[in-house]
Design a protein around this motif. Structure first.
Motif, short mmCIF file in Angstrom:
data_model
loop_
_atom_site.label_atom_id
_atom_site.label_comp_id
_atom_site.label_asym_id
_atom_site.label_seq_id
_atom_site.Cartn_x
_atom_site.Cartn_y
_atom_site.Cartn_z
N LEU A 12 0.93 -1.29 0.29
CA LEU A 12 0.08 0.03 -0.32
C LEU A 12 0.83 1.28 -0.13
O LEU A 12 2.04 1.33 0.05
CB LEU A 12 -0.76 0.17 1.15
N GLN A 13 0.30 2.40 -0.12
CA GLN A 13 0.80 3.57 -0.12
C GLN A 13 0.43 4.62 1.43
O GLN A 13 -0.74 4.37 1.78
CB GLN A 13 0.11 4.43 -1.27
N PRO A 16 0.91 9.07 0.83
CA PRO A 16 1.25 9.00 -0.71
C PRO A 16 1.63 10.24 -1.33
O PRO A 16 1.21 11.58 -0.82
CB PRO A 16 0.65 8.54 -1.77
N LYS A 18 2.30 10.51 -4.75
CA LYS A 18 2.04 10.01 -6.03
C LYS A 18 1.17 11.41 -5.79
O LYS A 18 -0.42 11.10 -5.43
CB LYS A 18 1.82 8.77 -5.98
N LEU A 19 0.33 11.75 -7.01
CA LEU A 19 -0.77 11.87 -7.51
C LEU A 19 -0.81 11.15 -8.75
O LEU A 19 -0.11 10.28 -9.53
CB LEU A 19 -0.44 13.30 -8.48
N SER A 20 -1.82 11.85 -9.64
CA SER A 20 -2.90 10.87 -10.32
C SER A 20 -2.64 11.14 -12.02
O SER A 20 -2.46 12.49 -12.07
CB SER A 20 -3.97 10.63 -10.26
N MET A 23 -4.94 13.75 -13.74
CA MET A 23 -4.83 15.41 -12.74
C MET A 23 -4.28 15.97 -13.49
O MET A 23 -4.11 17.75 -13.59
CB MET A 23 -4.20 15.06 -10.94
N GLY A 104 -9.49 5.96 -14.23
CA GLY A 104 -10.04 4.29 -13.33
C GLY A 104 -10.93 3.51 -14.59
O GLY A 104 -10.96 2.95 -14.99
N LEU A 105 -12.64 4.63 -14.03
CA LEU A 105 -13.16 3.69 -14.10
C LEU A 105 -13.01 3.19 -15.98
O LEU A 105 -13.78 2.16 -16.20
CB LEU A 105 -14.01 4.36 -14.09
N THR A 108 -11.20 0.85 -17.02
CA THR A 108 -11.58 -0.83 -17.04
C THR A 108 -12.79 -1.14 -17.02
O THR A 108 -12.84 -2.95 -17.53
CB THR A 108 -11.87 -0.62 -14.43
N ASP A 131 -6.10 6.12 -13.79
CA ASP A 131 -5.14 6.32 -13.04
C ASP A 131 -4.49 5.67 -11.60
O ASP A 131 -3.64 5.30 -11.06
CB ASP A 131 -6.07 7.70 -12.00
N TYR A 132 -4.30 4.21 -13.19
CA TYR A 132 -3.76 3.06 -11.71
C TYR A 132 -2.18 2.64 -12.72
O TYR A 132 -1.56 1.21 -12.62
CB TYR A 132 -5.17 1.67 -11.98
N GLU A 133 -2.29 3.62 -14.27
CA GLU A 133 -1.23 3.63 -14.32
C GLU A 133 0.01 5.01 -14.38
O GLU A 133 -1.27 6.01 -14.54
CB GLU A 133 -1.24 3.79 -15.97
#
Lengths: 429, 450
Positions: A12-13, A16, A18-20, A23, A104-105, A108, A131-133
């Motif tokens: 986990l973070q 964090p 990290k930003l997405s 953004m 991400g939605l 996916t 946002d998952y990459e």
């Protein structure tokens, strides 16, 4: 150079950095004049992003959401919500461009963004930014690349006077302006893509508009193909430069990892001298170079006995760590939000892709922190000095005008950091 | 069985006034014409203030990366304040393809080993809900393994608005926490504070008054709250909803399941604070308590009046336009009136029918209820000769253009305006705004433009 740790053994973070990607995409579209960034996903991603940038820049931020809801999330495939969004946006404003980017939605679900975009009868640039990459920096870079790919017209001739600047995400509006000014002093016509220096620079506009105001215009982007020179700053911008070069075989490209500190600044000037055949710089530039050298001397004693943690995006780390190193500062740890080829070139003892919990665990290794406002709690708890840099900074006003670049910004940055280091030592001794 | 609440049931809330006239959900989002947060944000708001619990967001980085440390929900929890920390599984492409469940289990274990919270909330988000990660099972397993409550929160952003998310957060607390522990002692005057998140310490502006009256706050959802307390909340004599519409479902269900009645009130401004304290006393049904409360209210009002004296001259004859949403349309208006300002208009575009009625009640027949504040407010400032605009940041330009003072009542509130003492903070901020030369100066034309 540095010992780089890329692989995280944590599931986990915690706190964090990290930003997405979405953004980063929003911010890049904000550097295009009269653009409406349209984030494709549930409304929260957009709301968080809007509040985030509003607080960081202290400016109204234009952005809209496709507001995907549960029925749509399963059934739609993106078509309805995007088309409906474009319609609703145009009812209220007349943007020059809609900047469609995903979260991400829809990724996916597998929305066909290109298919939907090709049907829109409105100037629109689309970019896939799940946002998952990746992260903030790559979202910005992917958007810049998409703007070039989808808007810039191919050209066969070049205008030697015209220069395209491709800045990475962590350069502040005033920093982009200062790079443009330096290059312009050599007689070039400089266009930055994206250009926050005229959009989110904190100017008080004539009136409030729902769109971005300032930034590079869509017409200017379309016509970038005949520029004679391309300068990219930051590892993340290499791809954009590559794509731009494909628009015109006559273009020439120069890349800079960063533009912080004496050597990097010198090498930009050296390049411009070679390109133009000028035999000198303006007296102002010369004067600031001397001041930076003096600032390095004045601050070296303090920085030379200071161990520093730098936290941020990869391209930002490259410049910040280098200028600190050059003035004697010992960057013992650099915490990067995400992985990047840039990490290999960072002037730090140890580089880690990680979070602020990792930084906390290494508390014995540093005395001063250069990082975003989440570092404030850390600095307070651990009694470290703090220089606020990077996203977000909700603690201070004036973020768009913070300049750490080239000769002038470098001098100010070193003075500020040395002063914070001294103040910190005064407290702890 | 899944603990997923039925969204449709939550949208169809019989205790919600607004529901009777409108079939559609509150604030149904429109693509390309929507601002405001999602269900995840709403759930986060309603549960995050539990500082002794870990809040683990199971999703990609956007959900938490851009939202941690954004709300100043203060706490007296003596341990490490976990609301000031961000925990997220930061799911990657790999997790999206092969499921993020294993990562989630490991993340919970990690948090237990390093931070020893009293409970763990696990929030599903758009992506992890779509890929079907079974957070119910993982929470159940985690609770057994670690011996503390683990609460699955089913509020992925795509189910709807912030308001709905708050309901879902309340729903999760009701289902997994309330009634799972017995309090050590009970008193006849035990209440729960529901929907008070203690942002900027609002709750602390009146909690000491409840203490003085002998009213015990048994549990809160969730300002300055403790997990142990909310687990005992079923033994309260009264639920007090503070300034929130979103948690009426929760209090209705607590009434049905545990027989706890509820009242709804606001602690903004002098009159509402007094009314609120008296309403609690009356609802608890003890004549002695009511008498004590009346005395306290009289004392506090007199004390406040004394301290407001220096501001009275500043605010005399001053008119204000208020552009905000929800219960603030009337609660802040009431507070302004308490300070002696005339509220000539308030925006009711983003308010429920109930809120509109209350706004009318406070503003009287002369006051304008703006349905389209973006257009109306500039005109009304001229027509009514207003001196002050209170609104969100976007309206700043209207104030500058009109050369009048501006106060931000939405985004950047750093001080508490709640209770009697909070009204003094508001008075000081408004005085500073009215006296600040900046609004005139930024409207000044440049010498070369004359």
């Amino acid at each position: 150079m540095a010992e780089v740790t890329r692989k995280r053994d944590k599931p986990l973070q915690v706190n964090p950095v990290k930003l997405s990607q979405p953004m980063g995409a929003t911010l890049a579209f904000s550097g295009v004049d009269r653009c409406m960034p349209l984030m494709h996903g549930a409304q929260g991603c957009t709301s968080f992003t809007k509040v985030f940038f509003t607080r960081h820049f202290c400016e109204p931020i234009a952005i809209q959401t496709t507001a995907v809801t549960d029925a749509l999330a399963v059934l739609d495939g993106g078509g309805y919500s995007i088309v409906e969004s474009v319609k609703n946006i145009c009812k209220k404003t007349s943007p020059s461009l809609i900047g469609l980017h995903t979260t991400g939605l829809p990724e996916t679900r597998g929305d066909d963004l290109r298919g939907v975009a090709s049907k829109a009868d409105f100037p629109l640039v689309y970019v896939n930014t799940p946002d998952y990459e990746g992260g903030f920096e790559s979202g910005w870079a992917l958007t810049c690349k998409a703007l070039i790919e989808q808007l810039v017209a191919p050209a066969a001739t070049v205008n030697d006077n015209k220069l395209v600047l491709l800045p990475h995400v962590s350069l502040t509006p005033i920093e982009v302006e200062r790079i443009k000014e330096l290059i312009e002093s050599f007689g070039f016509n400089v266009l930055a893509l994206p250009d926050l220096s005229t959009s989110l620079d904190g100017h008080l506009g004539e009136k409030q508009t729902a769109l971005s105001s300032g930034g590079i215009s869509v017409e200017e982007i379309k016509a970038l193909g005949n520029a004679g020179l391309v300068i990219s700053v930051g590892e993340s911008m290499r791809e954009s430069a590559k794509v731009l070069l494909q628009k015109n075989a006559g273009m020439r490209h120069h890349h800079f990892s960063h533009l912080q500190g004496l050597e990097a600044s010198d090498s930009l000037v050296e390049l411009l001298l070679a390109e133009t055949g000028f035999n000198g710089v303006t007296p102002k530039v010369e004067r600031w170079r001397q001041r930076l050298q003096d600032a390095m001397l004045d601050s070296h004693f303090s920085l030379g006995q200071t161990r520093i943690l730098v936290v941020g995006e990869p391209d930002q780390l490259a410049g910040t760590c280098r200028i600190l190193h050059d003035a004697g500062g010992r960057v013992t740890l650099a915490v990067s939000s995400v992985d990047s080829p840039q990490l290999e070139k960072i002037w730090a003892k140890r580089v880690l892709v990680g979070d602020l919990e990792d930084a906390e665990a290494a508390a014995d290794e540093y005395d001063l922190i250069v990082g975003n406002c989440h570092c404030k709690a850390l600095a307070h708890r651990l009694r470290k000095g703090l220089v606020l840099r990077g996203f977000p900074n909700w603690e201070e006003v004036g973020n768009p005008l913070k300049n750490d670049l080239l000769y002038e910004g470098g001098a100010y940055f070193l003075y500020e950091t040395a002063n914070v280091a001294e103040e910190m030592r005064g407290k702890t001794v | 069985m899944s603990s997923k609440p039925k969204i449709k049931d939550l949208l169809d809330e019989s205790a919600c006034e607004y529901n009777k006239t409108k079939k559609q959900a509150c604030n149904a989002p429109r693509p390309g014409a929507t601002t405001g947060g999602c269900a995840f944000e709403g759930a986060q708001i309603s549960l995050f203030p539990y500082a002794d619990a870990a809040h683990l967001v199971h999703g990609p980085i956007t959900c938490l990366g851009s939202s941690w440390e954004t709300r100043a929900t203060k706490t007296t929890w003596p341990g490490r304040d976990l609301t000031r920390m961000g925990f997220t599984t930061d799911v990657s492409l790999n997790d999206v393809i092969f499921s993020g469940e294993e990562k989630l289990v490991k993340a919970i274990d990690y948090i237990m080993a390093h931070y020893a919270p009293t409970a763990v909330f696990v929030y599903s988000t758009c992506v992890t809900a779509m890929i079907g990660d079974d957070i119910d099972f993982i929470c159940r397993q985690g609770a057994e393994k670690h011996g503390i409550p683990m609460v699955p929160v089913h509020a992925p952003g795509f189910v709807g608005s912030k308001n709905l998310g708050s309901r879902l957060g309340g729903e999760a607390a009701l289902q997994h926490l309330v009634g799972t522990l017995e309090p050590e002692t009970t008193t006849p005057f035990d209440i729960n504070l529901i929907g008070e998140y203690n942002v900027t310490g609002d709750m602390w502006q009146y909690r000491h008054l409840l203490d003085k009256l002998g009213i015990r706050v048994l549990a809160t959802l969730s300002g300055d709250g403790r997990i142990k307390d909310i687990r005992c909340a079923h033994r309260a004599k009264l639920n007090v909803i503070v300034c929130a519409k979103s948690l009426v479902s929760l209090t209705r269900k607590m009434h049905e399941q545990y027989g706890i009645p509820s009242i709804s009130l606001s602690f903004y401004g002098k009159r509402d604070t007094s009314k609120g304290l008296l309403a609690i006393a009356r609802a608890l049904g003890d004549p002695g308590l009511v008498a004590r409360t009346k005395k306290l209210v009289a004392y506090e009002e007199a004390r406040l009046e004394e301290r407001l004296k220096p501001y009275r001259d500043v605010f005399a004859d001053k008119k204000a336009v208020l552009n905000t949403g929800g219960n603030k349309t009337w609660s802040i208006a009431a507070a302004l009136q308490d300070l002696g300002l005339e509220v000539v208009a308030t925006a009711v575009k983003k308010a429920t029918g109930d809120d509109r009625a209350r706004a009318r009640e406070y503003l009287g027949e002369k006051g304008v209820l703006m349905m389209n504040p973006g257009v109306e407010q500039a005109r009304l400032i001229d027509e009514k000769g207003a001196h002050l605009l209170l609104a969100g940041g976007r309206s700043l330009y209207t104030a500058i253009k009109k050369g009048i003072a501006f106060a931000d009542v939405n985004q950047e509130k750093k001080k508490s305006y709640g209770g009697y003492d909070g009204l003094l903070n508001l008075a000081e901020d408004l005085k500073n705004a009215l006296e600040n030369p900046v609004f005139k100066l930024v409207a000044r034309r440049a010498p070369w433009q004359k």
